[in-house]
Write a protein that holds these residues in place. Structure first.
Motif, PDB file in Angstrom:
ATOM      1  N   VAL A  47       0.883  -1.180   0.000  1.00  0.00           N
ATOM      2  CA  VAL A  47       0.000   0.000   0.000  1.00  0.00           C
ATOM      3  C   VAL A  47       0.922   1.233   0.000  1.00  0.00           C
ATOM      4  O   VAL A  47       1.622   1.491   0.986  1.00  0.00           O
ATOM      5  CB  VAL A  47      -0.910   0.017   1.259  1.00  0.00           C
ATOM      6  CG1 VAL A  47      -1.878   1.195   1.195  1.00  0.00           C
ATOM      7  CG2 VAL A  47      -1.652  -1.305   1.402  1.00  0.00           C
ATOM      8  N   PRO A  48       0.956   1.974  -1.129  1.00  0.00           N
ATOM      9  CA  PRO A  48       1.944   3.046  -1.267  1.00  0.00           C
ATOM     10  C   PRO A  48       1.990   4.034  -0.103  1.00  0.00           C
ATOM     11  O   PRO A  48       3.069   4.373   0.381  1.00  0.00           O
ATOM     12  CB  PRO A  48       1.535   3.732  -2.580  1.00  0.00           C
ATOM     13  CG  PRO A  48       0.862   2.654  -3.363  1.00  0.00           C
ATOM     14  CD  PRO A  48       0.141   1.813  -2.357  1.00  0.00           C
ATOM     15  N   GLU A  49       0.835   4.519   0.353  1.00  0.00           N
ATOM     16  CA  GLU A  49       0.820   5.522   1.443  1.00  0.00           C
ATOM     17  C   GLU A  49       1.458   4.966   2.714  1.00  0.00           C
ATOM     18  O   GLU A  49       2.202   5.661   3.411  1.00  0.00           O
ATOM     19  CB  GLU A  49      -0.626   5.888   1.787  1.00  0.00           C
ATOM     20  CG  GLU A  49      -1.382   6.472   0.628  1.00  0.00           C
ATOM     21  CD  GLU A  49      -1.556   7.966   0.792  1.00  0.00           C
ATOM     22  OE1 GLU A  49      -1.675   8.404   1.939  1.00  0.00           O
ATOM     23  OE2 GLU A  49      -1.523   8.666  -0.235  1.00  0.00           O
ATOM     24  N   ILE A  50       1.142   3.712   2.997  1.00  0.00           N
ATOM     25  CA  ILE A  50       1.689   3.089   4.210  1.00  0.00           C
ATOM     26  C   ILE A  50       3.201   2.888   4.043  1.00  0.00           C
ATOM     27  O   ILE A  50       3.981   3.103   4.977  1.00  0.00           O
ATOM     28  CB  ILE A  50       0.971   1.749   4.507  1.00  0.00           C
ATOM     29  CG1 ILE A  50      -0.512   2.023   4.811  1.00  0.00           C
ATOM     30  CG2 ILE A  50       1.636   0.993   5.654  1.00  0.00           C
ATOM     31  CD1 ILE A  50      -1.354   0.782   5.043  1.00  0.00           C
ATOM     32  N   GLY A  87      10.303   3.246  -9.499  1.00  0.00           N
ATOM     33  CA  GLY A  87       9.669   2.694  -8.303  1.00  0.00           C
ATOM     34  C   GLY A  87       8.436   3.490  -7.959  1.00  0.00           C
ATOM     35  O   GLY A  87       7.913   4.240  -8.792  1.00  0.00           O
ATOM     36  N   LEU A  88       7.984   3.336  -6.735  1.00  0.00           N
ATOM     37  CA  LEU A  88       6.821   4.095  -6.260  1.00  0.00           C
ATOM     38  C   LEU A  88       7.314   5.491  -5.890  1.00  0.00           C
ATOM     39  O   LEU A  88       8.139   5.618  -4.975  1.00  0.00           O
ATOM     40  CB  LEU A  88       6.257   3.458  -4.987  1.00  0.00           C
ATOM     41  CG  LEU A  88       5.540   2.123  -5.076  1.00  0.00           C
ATOM     42  CD1 LEU A  88       5.245   1.600  -3.683  1.00  0.00           C
ATOM     43  CD2 LEU A  88       4.250   2.300  -5.866  1.00  0.00           C
ATOM     44  N   VAL A  89       6.825   6.506  -6.569  1.00  0.00           N
ATOM     45  CA  VAL A  89       7.359   7.855  -6.338  1.00  0.00           C
ATOM     46  C   VAL A  89       7.214   8.265  -4.876  1.00  0.00           C
ATOM     47  O   VAL A  89       8.133   8.831  -4.271  1.00  0.00           O
ATOM     48  CB  VAL A  89       6.668   8.871  -7.273  1.00  0.00           C
ATOM     49  CG1 VAL A  89       6.991  10.302  -6.854  1.00  0.00           C
ATOM     50  CG2 VAL A  89       7.159   8.656  -8.687  1.00  0.00           C
ATOM     51  N   ILE A  90       6.086   7.931  -4.292  1.00  0.00           N
ATOM     52  CA  ILE A  90       5.801   8.316  -2.905  1.00  0.00           C
ATOM     53  C   ILE A  90       6.796   7.645  -1.922  1.00  0.00           C
ATOM     54  O   ILE A  90       7.058   8.166  -0.841  1.00  0.00           O
ATOM     55  CB  ILE A  90       4.324   7.967  -2.590  1.00  0.00           C
ATOM     56  CG1 ILE A  90       3.831   8.572  -1.301  1.00  0.00           C
ATOM     57  CG2 ILE A  90       4.062   6.520  -2.624  1.00  0.00           C
ATOM     58  CD1 ILE A  90       2.326   8.416  -1.101  1.00  0.00           C
ATOM     59  N   ALA A 338      12.601  12.170  -7.812  1.00  0.00           N
ATOM     60  CA  ALA A 338      12.176  10.761  -7.760  1.00  0.00           C
ATOM     61  C   ALA A 338      11.296  10.509  -8.970  1.00  0.00           C
ATOM     62  O   ALA A 338      10.370  11.274  -9.237  1.00  0.00           O
ATOM     63  CB  ALA A 338      11.385  10.527  -6.484  1.00  0.00           C
ATOM     64  N   LEU A 339      11.589   9.445  -9.734  1.00  0.00           N
ATOM     65  CA  LEU A 339      10.833   9.179 -10.955  1.00  0.00           C
ATOM     66  C   LEU A 339      10.283   7.752 -10.946  1.00  0.00           C
ATOM     67  O   LEU A 339      11.005   6.820 -10.591  1.00  0.00           O
ATOM     68  CB  LEU A 339      11.744   9.341 -12.184  1.00  0.00           C
ATOM     69  CG  LEU A 339      12.370  10.742 -12.392  1.00  0.00           C
ATOM     70  CD1 LEU A 339      13.406  10.670 -13.499  1.00  0.00           C
ATOM     71  CD2 LEU A 339      11.284  11.746 -12.738  1.00  0.00           C
TER      72      LEU A 339
END
Ligand code: KG4
Ligand code: ZN
Length: 342
Positions: A47-50, A87-90, A338-339
């Protein structure tokens, strides 16, 4: 004697917060990885946010531990290296911000590293018998790439996935089969009890000469197999015996491994490779390694596999590749972003 170069590497591209100190590209002084697998397990995927919040909590303690474990002082560090893409930017942004801050605060050069190229580097760290040119197969949760590799920095992309990555296909099929996250190890374990010839899932080769991959068709084939062509067989996996599930897992794994092996062989032939390098999370799959070993033996190629501890995401591979960039004088500045893409 030439001055030794000590680099702090940082990795936050997905769900591992990692930092490492590596000297001269292959002397690993420390490697710290804070895995988030347990945090994401209840959700069946990252889960990206987590992930991003967990990186924020862990990043400085992990960097601090890497420096302490290496028994060095900050003054001993020559550069700060960060995997800034893909990767996941966040997630990436947490590591990029930390690396920029440390580089500015400590007045050390910043080095930007491509995460997938770093996976390839992990196969080179302990490789004593690397003969070039080599073909590199990098198979992870986000990537399925074949490279023509002349040196650590001179890589030419020969082929990539046009849809799902190999690891992603393992993860998605594990979900269909109701197997625990992360899917790759679960499928491999289940497949040990199954018959790889039980079901003939499609082997998508695309064009005869193509070095690209496609894994979405096989994932859909598994779905249809479980739910029927009308997709109405709800909860069918729940009604299956363990043997039936094991047969599906083994047959799926065999199809993916066959495609990966054939395409790697084709790539090696095309570039006249002497060695094959294997890296990325899916390299942990022993059936894949066995199949590539057999192929390489029959074609007189040397197979170099990343050490087990560097298959999945880590920062040793980042600091190791950064050494080559340091030597070549390739540095980033504070505008580094970050990309998500490669
Ligand atoms: O390289 P990695 O740690 O992260 C990315 O950069 O994506 O790779 C993680 C991927 C996941 O998809 C996971 O299911 C897969 O590697 N994986 C495996 C095995 N162990 C991990 N796939 C197949 N068989 C395994 N034994
Ligand atoms: Zn990775």
């Amino acid at each position: 004697m030439a001055k030794s170069i000590t680099i702090l590497g940082i990795e936050t591209s997905c769900d591992e917060t990692a930092a490492s100190i590596v000297r001269n590209g292959n002397e690993v002084l420390s490697s710290v990885v804070a895995s988030q697998i347990e945090i994401h397990r209840p959700f069946g995927g990252v889960v990206p946010e987590i992930a991003s919040r967990a990186h924020m909590e862990k990043i400085y303690p992990v960097v601090d531990k890497a420096i302490k474990d290496a028994q060095i002082d900050i003054e001993d560090i020559d550069a700060v290296a960060i995997a800034n893409q893909p990767g996941l930017v966040i997630s990436l942004i947490v590591g990029v911000t930390a690396a920029k801050t440390l580089s500015l605060m400590w007045n050390k050069p910043l080095i930007a590293i491509n995460h997938v190229h770093a996976h390839l580097q992990s196969a080179m760290i302990e490789a004593k018998e690397l003969q070039l040119p080599a073909v590199a197969l990098i198979v992870s949760g986000g990537h399925t790439n074949l490279y023509d590799c002349e040196t650590a920095l001179n890589l030419k992309l020969l082929g990539t996935t046009i849809d799902d990555a190999a690891g992603e296909a393992f993860d998605k099929v594990a979900k269909i089969l109701d197997l625990p996250y992360p899917g790759g190890p679960s499928i491999q374990k289940m497949a040990e009890k199954g018959n790889p010839k039980a079901i003939r899932f499609p082997r998508s080769m695309l064009d005869k000469d193509s070095l690209d991959f496609s894994f979405s068709g096989i994932k859909t084939a598994v779905l249809y197999h479980c739910l029927g062509q009308d997709m109405k067989g709800e909860n069918q996996v729940g009604n299956m015996s363990e043997q039936e599930i094991a047969d599906i897992a083994a047959s799926f794994q065999a199809a993916v491994v066959e495609v990966l092996t054939k395409k790697t062989a084709l790539a090696a032939e095309k570039v006249g490779a002497k060695s094959v390098l294997l890296g990325g999370g899916v390299a942990a799959n022993s059936v894949l390694r066995g199949s590539l070993e057999g192929m390489c033996r029959s074609k007189g190629l040397k197979l170099l596999v990343a050490p087990l501890k560097y298959f999945t995401d880590n920062a040793v591979m980042v600091a190791s590749l950064a050494y080559h960039k340091y030597e070549a004088g390739i540095f980033a500045d504070l505008s580094l972003e970050a990309l998500s893409r490669s």
